[in-house]
Design a protein around this motif. Sequence first.
Motif, PDB file in Angstrom:
ATOM      1  N   SER A  71      -3.907  -0.392  -3.299  1.00  0.00           N
ATOM      2  CA  SER A  71      -3.012  -1.484  -2.905  1.00  0.00           C
ATOM      3  C   SER A  71      -2.938  -2.541  -4.000  1.00  0.00           C
ATOM      4  O   SER A  71      -3.827  -2.650  -4.832  1.00  0.00           O
ATOM      5  N   HIS A 116       2.261   4.804   0.835  1.00  0.00           N
ATOM      6  CA  HIS A 116       2.084   5.712   1.976  1.00  0.00           C
ATOM      7  C   HIS A 116       1.213   6.892   1.542  1.00  0.00           C
ATOM      8  O   HIS A 116       1.235   7.306   0.376  1.00  0.00           O
ATOM      9  N   LYS A 117       0.481   7.440   2.471  1.00  0.00           N
ATOM     10  CA  LYS A 117      -0.442   8.540   2.143  1.00  0.00           C
ATOM     11  C   LYS A 117       0.270   9.764   1.596  1.00  0.00           C
ATOM     12  O   LYS A 117      -0.280  10.499   0.798  1.00  0.00           O
ATOM     13  N   ASP A 118       1.526   9.959   2.013  1.00  0.00           N
ATOM     14  CA  ASP A 118       2.267  11.120   1.514  1.00  0.00           C
ATOM     15  C   ASP A 118       2.898  10.845   0.148  1.00  0.00           C
ATOM     16  O   ASP A 118       3.583  11.702  -0.413  1.00  0.00           O
ATOM     17  N   THR A 146       0.855  -1.180   0.000  1.00  0.00           N
ATOM     18  CA  THR A 146       0.000   0.000   0.000  1.00  0.00           C
ATOM     19  C   THR A 146       0.892   1.231   0.000  1.00  0.00           C
ATOM     20  O   THR A 146       1.784   1.353   0.854  1.00  0.00           O
TER      21      THR A 146
END
Length: 92
Positions: A76, A12-14, A10
């Motif tokens: 993902s 990373h959000k950043d 997955t």
Amino acid sequence: MTFIYPAVFTPHKDGKGYHAKFPDLEDCWADGPDLEDAIENAKEAAYNWICAELEEEDPQFPEVSHVEDMELPEGSFVKQLMIVVKLLPDND
């Protein structure tokens, strides 16, 4: 011994790096600043998990999940990772 387990990657959000989790190996996960490092770190985490299990008196290895049965978080993806553990004879 050769083991093949699916790892869910997955982002990373950043947007910097990936988190990897093995759904079949309890509490086995890794991170990396890019996909290549995340894969290598995931292989090392799985290797350590498997080696720890092999040290148990009665090692138990979980069934391998089918990729098509997994529910993945958005963004993902799954990679099947091969982990090779070389067993040496005991000298006791």
